[in-house]
Design a protein around this motif. Structure first.
Motif, PDB file in Angstrom:
ATOM      1  N   UNK A  27     -80.884 -58.516 -44.430  1.00 40.21           N
ATOM      2  CA  UNK A  27     -82.147 -59.058 -43.940  1.00 40.21           C
ATOM      3  C   UNK A  27     -83.282 -58.125 -44.358  1.00 40.21           C
ATOM      4  N   UNK A  28     -84.329 -58.683 -44.948  1.00 42.22           N
ATOM      5  CA  UNK A  28     -85.421 -57.847 -45.445  1.00 42.22           C
ATOM      6  C   UNK A  28     -86.437 -57.497 -44.355  1.00 42.22           C
ATOM      7  N   UNK A  29     -86.657 -58.430 -43.411  1.00 38.18           N
ATOM      8  CA  UNK A  29     -87.617 -58.186 -42.330  1.00 38.18           C
ATOM      9  C   UNK A  29     -86.845 -58.040 -41.023  1.00 38.18           C
ATOM     10  N   UNK A  30     -86.305 -56.844 -40.805  1.00 37.00           N
ATOM     11  CA  UNK A  30     -85.460 -56.598 -39.641  1.00 37.00           C
ATOM     12  C   UNK A  30     -86.241 -56.710 -38.335  1.00 37.00           C
ATOM     13  N   UNK A  31     -87.487 -56.235 -38.327  1.00 31.21           N
ATOM     14  CA  UNK A  31     -88.308 -56.287 -37.117  1.00 31.21           C
ATOM     15  C   UNK A  31     -88.540 -57.726 -36.660  1.00 31.21           C
ATOM     16  N   UNK A  32     -88.790 -58.619 -37.619  1.00 30.05           N
ATOM     17  CA  UNK A  32     -89.018 -60.032 -37.297  1.00 30.05           C
ATOM     18  C   UNK A  32     -87.767 -60.656 -36.695  1.00 30.05           C
ATOM     19  N   UNK A  33     -86.610 -60.353 -37.282  1.00 28.35           N
ATOM     20  CA  UNK A  33     -85.351 -60.886 -36.741  1.00 28.35           C
ATOM     21  C   UNK A  33     -85.107 -60.387 -35.323  1.00 28.35           C
ATOM     22  N   UNK A  34     -85.267 -59.095 -35.104  1.00 23.12           N
ATOM     23  CA  UNK A  34     -85.030 -58.531 -33.777  1.00 23.12           C
ATOM     24  C   UNK A  34     -85.938 -59.162 -32.737  1.00 23.12           C
ATOM     25  N   UNK A  35     -87.199 -59.356 -33.080  1.00 18.67           N
ATOM     26  CA  UNK A  35     -88.155 -59.939 -32.144  1.00 18.67           C
ATOM     27  C   UNK A  35     -87.756 -61.364 -31.772  1.00 18.67           C
ATOM     28  N   UNK A  36     -87.363 -62.163 -32.775  1.00 19.74           N
ATOM     29  CA  UNK A  36     -86.981 -63.553 -32.524  1.00 19.74           C
ATOM     30  C   UNK A  36     -85.690 -63.623 -31.715  1.00 19.74           C
ATOM     31  N   UNK A  37     -84.732 -62.784 -32.057  1.00 18.51           N
ATOM     32  CA  UNK A  37     -83.441 -62.776 -31.355  1.00 18.51           C
ATOM     33  C   UNK A  37     -83.616 -62.354 -29.905  1.00 18.51           C
ATOM     34  N   UNK A  38     -84.407 -61.323 -29.678  1.00 18.72           N
ATOM     35  CA  UNK A  38     -84.614 -60.831 -28.324  1.00 18.72           C
ATOM     36  C   UNK A  38     -85.395 -61.835 -27.484  1.00 18.72           C
ATOM     37  N   UNK A  39     -86.331 -62.548 -28.105  1.00 19.58           N
ATOM     38  CA  UNK A  39     -87.109 -63.540 -27.363  1.00 19.58           C
ATOM     39  C   UNK A  39     -86.202 -64.633 -26.803  1.00 19.58           C
ATOM     40  N   UNK A  40     -85.283 -65.127 -27.655  1.00 19.63           N
ATOM     41  CA  UNK A  40     -84.338 -66.153 -27.210  1.00 19.63           C
ATOM     42  C   UNK A  40     -83.392 -65.590 -26.166  1.00 19.63           C
ATOM     43  N   UNK A  41     -82.889 -64.370 -26.394  1.00 14.97           N
ATOM     44  CA  UNK A  41     -81.941 -63.753 -25.458  1.00 14.97           C
ATOM     45  C   UNK A  41     -82.560 -63.567 -24.077  1.00 14.97           C
ATOM     46  N   UNK A  42     -83.819 -63.188 -24.038  1.00 14.22           N
ATOM     47  CA  UNK A  42     -84.488 -62.969 -22.756  1.00 14.22           C
ATOM     48  C   UNK A  42     -84.672 -64.267 -21.981  1.00 14.22           C
ATOM     49  N   UNK A  43     -84.762 -65.389 -22.691  1.00 18.12           N
ATOM     50  CA  UNK A  43     -84.927 -66.683 -22.034  1.00 18.12           C
ATOM     51  C   UNK A  43     -83.589 -67.300 -21.627  1.00 18.12           C
ATOM     52  N   UNK A  44     -82.490 -66.712 -22.085  1.00 17.11           N
ATOM     53  CA  UNK A  44     -81.164 -67.244 -21.790  1.00 17.11           C
ATOM     54  C   UNK A  44     -80.638 -66.627 -20.503  1.00 17.11           C
ATOM     55  N   UNK A  45     -80.522 -67.420 -19.474  1.00 19.03           N
ATOM     56  CA  UNK A  45     -80.047 -66.929 -18.177  1.00 19.03           C
ATOM     57  C   UNK A  45     -78.566 -67.206 -17.961  1.00 19.03           C
ATOM     58  N   UNK A  46     -78.062 -68.312 -18.537  1.00 19.61           N
ATOM     59  CA  UNK A  46     -76.639 -68.628 -18.413  1.00 19.61           C
ATOM     60  C   UNK A  46     -76.123 -69.222 -19.715  1.00 19.61           C
TER      61      UNK A  46
END
Length: 211
Positions: A27-46
């Motif tokens: 992945x060339x833009x690691x920061x962008x991936x991390x931000x998108x992944x964490x955003x979804x993870x934070x919204x996932x409660x179950x």
């Protein structure tokens, strides 16, 4: 003790993806991936899903396939219930791990064992998307047209004694975890695929109760 530790790690574990990760590019833009992944993870409660586990033992030519159901609920609650070919149950609730194997039951406190603490953290981190920030691992991220592959390489000696790499496959469509993969240092490996995923549905706390 080693058997229990490996079984705990296997909750989320699996397959050997070779060093070259055929079909994947870094992945060339690691920061962008991390931000998108964490955003979804934070919204996932179950998370609720079916799973298929394939266990490959270095001493056997045939793989062992198991099936069951998986539940996750924030914070730090995991239930993995095997139904085929045998019944087996594991529950993680905060700092306790409950295992039922037939008529045998065992409850373990992760506070009493640093390695248990680390493996418990791996289990929850992989499911809720915080594994990228775990200081116990060096991280690399790859991608193809359909998926991201997060490669976690343990840096502590304790974890290196049990695991060589952990690989998390993430679906690009919704950033959900499709499989969590691990190589054991012994040469064994396991693959767990998550199917029929349901996100943010109501899951009762009673499913994670430990006596």
């Amino acid at each position: 003790m080693r058997k229990i530790l490996v079984l705990l790690g296997v909750t989320i574990i699996a397959l050997s993806v070779k060093a070259q990760h055929t079909g994947y590019a870094a992945v060339t833009d690691l920061a962008k991936f991390k931000a998108a992944f964490m955003e979804v993870a934070q919204k996932t409660t179950t998370i609720k899903s079916d799973f298929v586990q394939e266990k490959n033992l270095s001493m056997l030519s045939e793989k062992i396939t198991s099936k069951g159901k998986f539940w996750f609920k924030k914070n730090n609650q995991v239930r993995m219930e095997y139904s085929q070919p045998f019944e087996y149950l594991m529950i993680i609730n905060q700092d306790k791990v409950y295992i039922k194997d037939g008529s045998k039951e065992n409850t373990i406190s992760t506070k009493s064992n640093k390695l248990f603490q680390q493996i418990n953290k791996i289990t929850v981190d992989c499911v809720q998307g915080t594994a990228l920030n775990n200081p116990d691992f060096a991280t690399k991220v790859f991608e193809n047209n359909r998926n991201y592959l997060v490669e976690l390489s343990p840096v502590s000696k304790n974890l290196k004694d049990y695991f060589s790499t952990i690989n998390i496959i993430i679906d690009k469509k919704d950033y959900s975890v499709s499989s969590i993969e691990m190589n054991e240092s012994s040469g064994d490996n396991t693959i767990i695929h998550f199917m029929n995923k349901e996100m943010n549905t109501n899951i009762p706390d009673a499913l994670f109760a430990i006596k």
